[in-house]
Design an enzyme around this catalytic site. Structure first.
Site, PDB file in Angstrom:
ATOM      1  CB  ALA A  91      25.718  11.477  -3.588  1.00 37.90           C
TER       2      ALA A  91
ATOM      3  CB  SER B 270      19.545  16.286  -8.250  1.00 36.73           C
ATOM      4  OG  SER B 270      20.485  16.666  -9.210  1.00 36.73           O
TER       5      SER B 270
ATOM      6  N   GLY C  92      18.759  12.527  -4.102  1.00 35.54           N
ATOM      7  CA  GLY C  92      19.344  11.918  -2.912  1.00 35.54           C
ATOM      8  C   GLY C  92      19.997  12.960  -2.019  1.00 35.54           C
TER       9      GLY C  92
ATOM     10  NE  ARG D 206      27.461   4.386  -9.231  1.00 41.64           N
ATOM     11  CZ  ARG D 206      27.013   3.169  -8.943  1.00 41.64           C
ATOM     12  NH1 ARG D 206      27.875   2.159  -8.849  1.00 41.64           N
ATOM     13  NH2 ARG D 206      25.733   2.955  -8.745  1.00 41.64           N
TER      14      ARG D 206
ATOM     15  CE  LYS E  47       8.552  10.956  -6.866  1.00 37.37           C
ATOM     16  NZ  LYS E  47       8.233  12.396  -6.913  1.00 37.37           N
TER      17      LYS E  47
ATOM     18  N   GLY F  21       5.366  12.618  -4.453  1.00 34.60           N
ATOM     19  CA  GLY F  21       4.835  13.979  -4.348  1.00 34.60           C
ATOM     20  C   GLY F  21       5.613  14.917  -5.233  1.00 34.60           C
TER      21      GLY F  21
ATOM     22  CB  ALA G  28      16.202  17.655  -6.311  1.00 36.27           C
TER      23      ALA G  28
ATOM     24  CE  LYS H  13       7.029  12.174 -11.060  1.00 37.31           C
ATOM     25  NZ  LYS H  13       8.252  12.988 -11.184  1.00 37.31           N
TER      26      LYS H  13
ATOM     27  CB  THR I 176       6.489  16.184 -13.067  1.00 34.87           C
ATOM     28  OG1 THR I 176       6.675  15.826 -11.700  1.00 34.87           O
ATOM     29  CG2 THR I 176       7.566  15.503 -13.887  1.00 34.87           C
TER      30      THR I 176
ATOM     31  CB  VAL J 271      17.444   8.139 -20.935  1.00 32.23           C
ATOM     32  CG1 VAL J 271      15.998   7.972 -21.372  1.00 32.23           C
ATOM     33  CG2 VAL J 271      18.372   7.925 -22.119  1.00 32.23           C
TER      34      VAL J 271
END
Length: 336
Positions: free
Chosen positions: A13, A15, A17, A36, A110, A140, A144, A195, A252, A284
């Site tokens: 849960a 950003s 998700g 969680r 990713k 893609g 979020a 990316k 990004t 990180v």
């Protein structure tokens, strides 16, 4: 006949998700969102808001939250993994026995796993003991906050099984969110991981005060090295010209909403990795870890990755961002 995906579990849960769960809800699907922390689940169930990760965004009533993975996974048609790439294996090991037998398993992460150098779909296949055609990935330009705010966006659903990809495509198509399908899982995953590393470089350049020419150069040459690595591992080079490649890379590398770009900008301004992590609420950026795996993949397959390797040395060997820039610009001239 295309399978139908109506009920989905989103495990994670954070950003992305939460934003992905909102898309599913807005597309008319029933969504069980696993969190969680009990306070996050309570906020979603009682106020339809994830205050910690998506404040100000009202979630549709078709989304319910739970801290019990068994409850989340009960009777779902698809399971969406929204946890960070380097924690997927550990989390999935705890969920494996609860997964519905034929459910489509979907990765939002990713990255490339440290040590094993496996892509996220490969981790899922190994840990969940499922065939590769049961696993799909989402890639893609997936910022979020913009998606949750219902700004027009598109994404790619990649799966070896085209019918599964199409079923997911229908399941996530909302009025503001469009999905395309692709069978090149390798290309989509390597593009999504690569990316983040190039975005760190663009952030460092911004932190050093460089402008649009520098960013455009890094994006373009970064795309070239991502494509070289992808082709060496069996990807379709055309994937890197699409949403999962160029589309995600531009977003990004350019957006202040990108964690990797903003993290790199702090490094470019002279902050240490620890200082940048502290400013990033103890997190990180994915590219900081993925650069190690991606550079090792390049080494093993004989693919030169100058930008990714420079980012690796800034993050892990003490090279300054300023010296990184000098090294890259003074590399020997060659044909493009």
């Amino acid at each position: 006949m295309t399978r139908r995906v109506q009920r989905l579990a989103v495990l994670g849960a954070g950003s992305w998700g939460t934003a992905f769960a909102k898309v599913l809800g807005d597309a008319g699907r029933e969504v069980i969102l696993w969190a969680r922390r009990p306070e996050v689940a309570a906020s979603i169930n009682e106020r339809h808001i994830n205050r910690d990760y998506m404040a100000g965004i009202v979630l549709p009533p078709t989304i319910t939250a739970t801290t019990d993975p068994a409850e989340a996974l009960d009777g779902v048609d698809a399971v969406v993994f929204g946890v960070p790439s380097q924690t997927l294996r550990e989390n999935l090991a705890g969920w494996r026995d609860l997964l519905p037998r034929d459910a489509t398993l979907v990765s939002l992460a990713k990255g490339v796993e440290l040590g094993t150098l496996k892509r996220m779909s490969e981790v899922i296949v190994e840990v969940a003991d499922v065939p590769p055609e049961q696993v799909a990935v989402v890639s893609g330009p997936n910022l979020a906050r913009e998606i949750a705010a219902e700004e027009p966006s598109a994404t790619v659903i990649a799966c070896i099984d085209h019918d599964r990809a199409v079923a997911l495509q229908h399941a996530i198509t909302a009025g503001y969110f469009k999905a395309y399908t692709n069978t090149d899982v390798i290309g989509c995953e390597l593009a999504g991981a690569g990316k983040n590393v190039i975005a760190l470089a663009c952030g460092m350049a911004a932190g050093l005060g460089y402008g649009d020419n520098t960013r455009a150069t890094l994006i373009t040459r970064g795309l070239a090295e991502m494509s070289r690595l992808g082709v060496a591992l069996g990807a379709d080079p055309l994937t890197f010209a699409g949403l999962a490649g160029l589309g995600d890379l531009v977003a990004t590398c350019s957006s202040p909403l990108s964690r990797n770009r903003t993290f790199g900008e702090r490094l470019g301004r002279g902050e240490t990795l620890a200082q940048a992590e502290e400013a990033n609420h103890g997190q990180v950026a994915e590219g900081v870890k993925s650069c190690l795996s991606i550079c090792e993949l390049g080494r093993r397959h004989g693919v030169e990755l100058p930008i990714s390797d420079a980012v690796r040395r800034v993050c892990h060997e003490g090279l300054s961002a300023a010296d990184m820039g000098k090294e890259l610009i003074t590399r020997a001239p060659r044909p493009e």
